[in-house]
Design a protein around this motif. Structure first.
Motif, PDB file in Angstrom:
ATOM      1  N   ILE A  67      54.152  42.875 -40.395  1.00 24.62           N
ATOM      2  CA  ILE A  67      53.158  43.197 -41.640  1.00 24.62           C
ATOM      3  C   ILE A  67      51.894  43.116 -41.152  1.00 24.62           C
ATOM      4  O   ILE A  67      51.293  42.303 -40.323  1.00 24.62           O
ATOM      5  CB  ILE A  67      53.803  42.551 -42.723  1.00 24.62           C
ATOM      6  CG1 ILE A  67      53.324  43.266 -44.434  1.00 24.62           C
ATOM      7  CG2 ILE A  67      53.202  41.299 -42.916  1.00 24.62           C
ATOM      8  CD1 ILE A  67      54.150  42.490 -45.416  1.00 24.62           C
ATOM      9  N   ILE A  68      50.297  43.934 -41.380  1.00 27.85           N
ATOM     10  CA  ILE A  68      49.509  43.389 -41.253  1.00 27.85           C
ATOM     11  C   ILE A  68      49.453  42.875 -42.494  1.00 27.85           C
ATOM     12  O   ILE A  68      48.810  43.409 -43.901  1.00 27.85           O
ATOM     13  CB  ILE A  68      48.384  45.188 -41.017  1.00 27.85           C
ATOM     14  CG1 ILE A  68      49.215  45.760 -40.091  1.00 27.85           C
ATOM     15  CG2 ILE A  68      47.321  44.676 -41.272  1.00 27.85           C
ATOM     16  CD1 ILE A  68      48.451  47.519 -39.617  1.00 27.85           C
ATOM     17  N   LEU A  85      58.794  47.227 -30.503  1.00 30.36           N
ATOM     18  CA  LEU A  85      58.157  46.576 -29.930  1.00 30.36           C
ATOM     19  C   LEU A  85      57.220  46.845 -30.360  1.00 30.36           C
ATOM     20  O   LEU A  85      56.297  47.300 -28.919  1.00 30.36           O
ATOM     21  CB  LEU A  85      58.870  45.641 -28.313  1.00 30.36           C
ATOM     22  CG  LEU A  85      60.280  45.602 -28.761  1.00 30.36           C
ATOM     23  CD1 LEU A  85      60.397  45.225 -26.466  1.00 30.36           C
ATOM     24  CD2 LEU A  85      60.852  44.441 -29.328  1.00 30.36           C
ATOM     25  N   VAL A  86      56.151  46.758 -30.973  1.00 31.80           N
ATOM     26  CA  VAL A  86      54.251  46.984 -30.776  1.00 31.80           C
ATOM     27  C   VAL A  86      54.292  46.305 -32.186  1.00 31.80           C
ATOM     28  O   VAL A  86      54.059  45.878 -33.457  1.00 31.80           O
ATOM     29  CB  VAL A  86      54.175  48.031 -31.706  1.00 31.80           C
ATOM     30  CG1 VAL A  86      52.929  48.484 -31.630  1.00 31.80           C
ATOM     31  CG2 VAL A  86      54.851  49.679 -31.197  1.00 31.80           C
ATOM     32  N   THR A 129      52.302  47.077 -37.619  1.00 32.06           N
ATOM     33  CA  THR A 129      51.482  47.244 -36.275  1.00 32.06           C
ATOM     34  C   THR A 129      52.338  47.767 -35.874  1.00 32.06           C
ATOM     35  O   THR A 129      51.249  48.620 -34.628  1.00 32.06           O
ATOM     36  CB  THR A 129      51.709  45.737 -35.339  1.00 32.06           C
ATOM     37  OG1 THR A 129      53.478  45.233 -35.565  1.00 32.06           O
ATOM     38  CG2 THR A 129      51.219  44.590 -36.302  1.00 32.06           C
ATOM     39  N   GLY A 130      53.170  48.929 -36.019  1.00 27.97           N
ATOM     40  CA  GLY A 130      53.707  50.047 -34.862  1.00 27.97           C
ATOM     41  C   GLY A 130      53.792  51.019 -35.836  1.00 27.97           C
ATOM     42  O   GLY A 130      53.753  52.166 -35.420  1.00 27.97           O
ATOM     43  N   GLY A 131      53.024  51.310 -36.861  1.00 23.58           N
ATOM     44  CA  GLY A 131      52.850  52.278 -37.803  1.00 23.58           C
ATOM     45  C   GLY A 131      54.039  53.013 -38.844  1.00 23.58           C
ATOM     46  O   GLY A 131      53.930  52.687 -40.095  1.00 23.58           O
ATOM     47  N   SER A 140      62.679  47.473 -48.907  1.00 27.13           N
ATOM     48  CA  SER A 140      63.369  47.630 -48.156  1.00 27.13           C
ATOM     49  C   SER A 140      62.792  48.428 -46.931  1.00 27.13           C
ATOM     50  O   SER A 140      61.297  48.208 -46.745  1.00 27.13           O
ATOM     51  CB  SER A 140      62.545  49.482 -49.200  1.00 27.13           C
ATOM     52  OG  SER A 140      63.011  50.516 -48.641  1.00 27.13           O
ATOM     53  N   PHE A 141      63.645  48.445 -45.948  1.00 28.55           N
ATOM     54  CA  PHE A 141      62.724  48.435 -44.590  1.00 28.55           C
ATOM     55  C   PHE A 141      63.364  49.938 -43.973  1.00 28.55           C
ATOM     56  O   PHE A 141      64.390  49.836 -42.523  1.00 28.55           O
ATOM     57  CB  PHE A 141      62.926  47.193 -43.845  1.00 28.55           C
ATOM     58  CG  PHE A 141      62.642  46.125 -44.398  1.00 28.55           C
ATOM     59  CD1 PHE A 141      61.064  46.068 -44.263  1.00 28.55           C
ATOM     60  CD2 PHE A 141      63.368  45.238 -44.921  1.00 28.55           C
ATOM     61  CE1 PHE A 141      60.400  44.753 -45.066  1.00 28.55           C
ATOM     62  CE2 PHE A 141      62.030  44.361 -45.637  1.00 28.55           C
ATOM     63  CZ  PHE A 141      61.488  44.115 -45.488  1.00 28.55           C
ATOM     64  N   PRO A 142      62.801  50.741 -43.723  1.00 26.25           N
ATOM     65  CA  PRO A 142      63.557  52.211 -43.116  1.00 26.25           C
ATOM     66  C   PRO A 142      63.316  52.097 -41.573  1.00 26.25           C
ATOM     67  O   PRO A 142      64.452  53.284 -41.205  1.00 26.25           O
ATOM     68  CB  PRO A 142      62.978  52.608 -44.283  1.00 26.25           C
ATOM     69  CG  PRO A 142      61.069  52.670 -44.812  1.00 26.25           C
ATOM     70  CD  PRO A 142      62.145  50.785 -45.351  1.00 26.25           C
ATOM     71  N   SER A 143      62.415  51.997 -41.238  1.00 20.35           N
ATOM     72  CA  SER A 143      62.326  52.037 -39.795  1.00 20.35           C
ATOM     73  C   SER A 143      63.717  50.471 -39.080  1.00 20.35           C
ATOM     74  O   SER A 143      64.104  51.167 -37.930  1.00 20.35           O
ATOM     75  CB  SER A 143      61.389  51.335 -39.160  1.00 20.35           C
ATOM     76  OG  SER A 143      60.085  52.025 -40.133  1.00 20.35           O
TER      77      SER A 143
END
Ligand code: LM2
Ligand code: CA
Length: 492
Positions: A67-68, A85-86, A129-131, A140-143
């Motif tokens: 998270i930012i 990995l970003v 940080t990876g968009g 909810s973490f859809p990625s």
């Protein structure tokens, strides 16, 4: 509860015990934590400094998307939102290239992995940080993807002696994954496998105490073998070291984890700080190790400070007390106990402070002064001569026994490592001036604390050892450091 673990342990014994091997190259045996460094900088550091100086490996900051957070505190990296990995340290290509370049010079990479949780509450939609976007408040973490069913019910840890709370409630509000679910296990194993495929040698497992040992055993034994294309032998298992803070008075203990892999030995850090701050006489260190209630040497990941406890007050030492810190580190690396990790920090005045960054909030690269030290916000303890030369000492004396302990009954101590090395430490406010048995072959040796052996010349003090192994040792109160160390790789 206990039985399945035992059964699993027995059936998986060969695999799990192997996860104590750090897969060091040659005679190397010290890990450095390059906290918050960028991947490209670590790759350069492996080639220009860590390889040549004999470091065995690097613990890198979390590699997966986080998270930012406002102001970019270092701890935002402990709030994952996907396994891409970003991060501010770099992207996957940069990560892969770092691992390859470091392995090519015999330096292993260990990744800090977050298997316990995802990000904590965030107002509305969070961006990583990876968009990736996520809604932590709704779990909810859809990625990934993860949905609410993949997490434990929300609750707070109020009683640290309640196993259920410690393992299934939210550590500082971080959404707590249920590692007992197939889907969660699958995703975590995929993530670890991905890193292994890229050539890492192992993992520092964050918040291990907050996960059931049975679940971790399942995960660790399911991941693939290390990648043979990166120089690892066939069937090599990733090295595992688990963050378990165990002061000896809680329900969840380090013993539940130390069969699965190494465990961070926090008591080591506290006791070494106490001794070198002058709150316990150094003479007592003669029995350092398991007699102090520490884990066995091969199960203990040892450190003077880590990125968390260097920010707390108390006995733990950090770079802000350099003379004591260097003495403690010299003792850490000279005494035959533990799997050693050296901390490499950035400077901070308050706990939450961001790592060195520019106006665009990009991490900045370290810059070096004429002595090779870091100058722009990075502390780089690993580049302090007194520390990297002790890494060399530890390599030179590897597999030798401690003999000829000497002390003055107070805060002056000395000992040999086989016939390979000798160290003396003075933490009294008066001189140490003694003729001591060094156990070394006759000759002239360069003290690697006050200087280095460069092109056959010693830039610091030197010690001449006679035919019986004796040498005159002087560490005066006027000396810059309270340590003298000589070894066979630094003979004139
Ligand atoms: C660890 N080991 O087991 C790490 O070494 C440690 O650095 C992590 O805490 C912790 N476990 C969780 O991964 C750090 C930091 C905390 C920070 C968390 C999450 O020490 O201060 O918590 O990362 O970023 C911060 C705030 C805290 C807040 C939390 C959630 O300091 O006040 O709690 O975020 O928003 C409401
Ligand atoms: Ca948990």
């Amino acid at each position: 509860m206990r039985l399945p673990l035992l059964v699993l342990l027995c059936s998986g014994l060969a695999l799990t015990l192997a996860q104590h091997n750090p897969h060091w190259w040659g005679n190397r045996n010290t890990i450095v934590h390059l906290f918050e460094w960028k991947w490209t900088d670590i790759a350069d550091e492996c080639e220009r400094f860590l390889g040549p100086r004999g470091y065995a490996g690097v613990q890198v900051s979390p590699a997966n998307e986080n998270i930012i957070s406002e102001g970019r505190p270092w701890w935002e990296r402990y709030q994952p939102i996907s396994y891409k990995l970003v991060t501010r340290s770099g992207n996957e290509l940069e990560f892969a290239s770092m691992v390859k370049r470091c392995n090519d010079v015999g330096v292993r990479i260990y990744v800090d992995v977050l298997l316990n949780h995802m990000s904590a509450d965030f107002d509305g939609l969070a961006t990583g940080t990876g968009g990736s976007v996520a809604e932590p408040a709704k779990k909810s973490f859809p990625s990934v993807p993860y949905t609410a069913e993949d997490f434990h019910e929300t609750c707070e840890i109020t009683d640290w002696n309640d196993r259920f709370q410690v393992q299934q409630c939210e550590l500082v509000g971080l959404k707590d994954l249920n590692q007992n679910r197939d889907w969660v296990r699958t995703k975590l194993i995929e993530f670890l496998d991905h890193l292994i495929e890229l050539g890492v040698a192992g993992f520092r497992v964050d918040a291990a105490k907050h996960m059931a040992a049975e679940d971790l055993l399942f995960i660790y034994s399911s991941v693939r073998d290390l990648n043979i294309n990166h120089g690892f032998p066939n069937n090599a298992r990733p090295f595992i070291y688990q963050e378990v803070i165990d002061h000896g008075h809680e329900t969840v203990t380090r013993e539940e984890y130390n069969e699965l892999g190494a465990v961070t030995e926090f008591r080591f850090s506290e006791e070494i700080g106490k001794a070198f701050r002058g709150n316990n006489a150094l003479k007592w260190l003669q029995s350092w190790g398991t007699d102090w209630g520490f884990l066995s040497s091969g199960q203990a990941l040892t450190f003077v400070d880590n990125h968390d406890n260097q920010r707390d007050s108390g006995d733990v030492l950090n770079y802000k007390s350099p003379k004591q810190y260097k003495m403690a580190t010299a003792f850490h690396l000279a005494y035959p106990y533990g799997i050693s990790r050296v901390m490499s920090s950035f400077g901070f005045d308050d706990r939450d402070q961001a790592p060195p960054q520019d106006a665009q909030e990009q991490l900045i690269s370290p810059e070096f002064d004429a002595d090779g030290g870091c100058s722009n916000g990075w502390i780089c303890e690993h580049r302090w001569r007194q520390i990297y030369n002790m890494v060399g000492f530890k390599n030179a004396v590897r597999d030798t026994e401690l003999t000829n302990w000497w002390d003055n009954g107070d805060n002056q101590i000395a000992f040999c490592r086989g016939s390979k090395g000798f160290i003396a430490i003075n933490n009294n406010l008066y001189n140490l001036s003694e003729t001591l048995q060094t156990c070394l072959p006759a000759g002239e040796y360069c003290d690697v604390i006050s200087g280095s052996l460069v092109d056959g010349v010693c830039t610091g003090k030197s010690v001449s050892v006679d035919g019986n192994g004796y040498g005159y040792i002087h560490i005066g109160t006027e000396d810059f450091d309270g340590v003298l160390a000589i070894h066979t790789d630094a003979k004139l």
